[in-house]
Design a protein around this motif. Structure first.
Motif, PDB file in Angstrom:
ATOM      1  N   THR A 214       0.799  -1.035  -0.102  1.00 33.16           N
ATOM      2  CA  THR A 214      -0.105   0.140  -0.092  1.00 33.16           C
ATOM      3  C   THR A 214       0.821   1.117   0.032  1.00 33.16           C
ATOM      4  N   THR A 215       0.420   2.230  -0.227  1.00 32.68           N
ATOM      5  CA  THR A 215       0.922   3.727  -0.391  1.00 32.68           C
ATOM      6  C   THR A 215       1.504   3.953   1.188  1.00 32.68           C
ATOM      7  N   GLN A 219       5.035   4.749   2.659  1.00 34.32           N
ATOM      8  CA  GLN A 219       5.522   5.896   3.259  1.00 34.32           C
ATOM      9  C   GLN A 219       6.197   5.658   4.729  1.00 34.32           C
TER      10      GLN A 219
END
Length: 244
Positions: A214-215, A219
């Motif tokens: 996932t993003t 991050q």
């Protein structure tokens, strides 16, 4: 990577080869803690699944912090660092060499702990175990960087250990392991947002809950890696030749 960095890393690894207790602490203790945790929650395997992934990253961070801070301080108190820095060897080269050596051990440590948790202890994760390994490795490298950094401020091995309550325990309490960070007092939530262990736990939870990368996972891993590099840079700046 310069030849001086490689030479420093090789020297550290040769020293560790003659210190089997330290190597055992770095490599085996996280695995033993995971085994203990698994059977503490033997009657509630879902609980192990919930917190096991987070601790898979936290245990390597703690052990690498302890070992690195004590080993680096020992080098300084014995005069080894002073002799090395008298040679054409910069502080950045020295820190990079230490990070490379302990990073190699961190790879072994993280691979063993991840493999044990997923394939032998039955840790049930939705995402790829390789992503778990990535976060565990970054956590171990972060622990190495923090250990190198705090060793500059300790005058003895006992003082190096005393830094653990100041550096590690607050992160452990505020990282979201015991309660979601959003449920904390707003002031504590703001503090937790500035602590790298919070993003390590968040990254592990992303793998636990999502099939694909996932993003948020990207991050979290970038922040942990960035913090490790920043602390290594600070370690190079604050490194002292000897303990007064």
């Amino acid at each position: 990577m310069t030849s001086r960095v490689r030479a420093t890393a090789a020297r550290v690894l040769r020293q560790l080869r003659h210190d089997p207790r330290t190597v055992a602490l770095m490599i085996l203790v996280p695995c033993l803690m995971l085994v203990l945790l698994r059977y503490v929650f033997d009657g509630s395997p879902r609980t192990f699944d919930t917190i096991g992934a987070s601790l898979l990253g936290i245990f390597p961070l703690i052990t690498m912090f302890l070992v690195t801070s004590i080993a680096t301080l020992r080098e300084r108190t014995s005069g080894t660092l002073e002799r090395l820095l008298a040679m054409p060897l910069g502080k950045a080269d020295l820190i990079a060499g230490y990070a490379l050596a302990f990073g190699a051990l961190a790879i072994v440590q993280s691979a063993l702990a991840t493999g044990l948790a997923v394939w032998f202890l039955g840790l049930d994760v939705t995402g790829s175990p390789w992503l778990l390994l990535l976060v565990a490795l970054l956590d171990a490298l972060l622990g190495t960087a923090l250990g190198l950094f705090v060793s500059a401020f300790a005058a003895s091995e006992f003082q190096a250990v005393q830094f653990m309550p100041a550096v590690i325990f607050p992160q452990l309490l505020l990282c979201g392991l015991f309660t979601p960070r959003t449920d904390m007092h707003p002031a504590l939530e703001a503090v937790s947002d500035a602590l790298p262990m919070s993003y390590a736990v968040d990254g592990m939870n992303e793998v636990l809950r999502h099939t694909d990368m996932t993003t948020a996972f990207v991050q979290d891993t970038v922040i942990v890696a960035g913090c490790a590099l920043l602390v290594l840079a600070l370690g190079a700046i604050t490194l002292r030749r000897r303990t007064e």
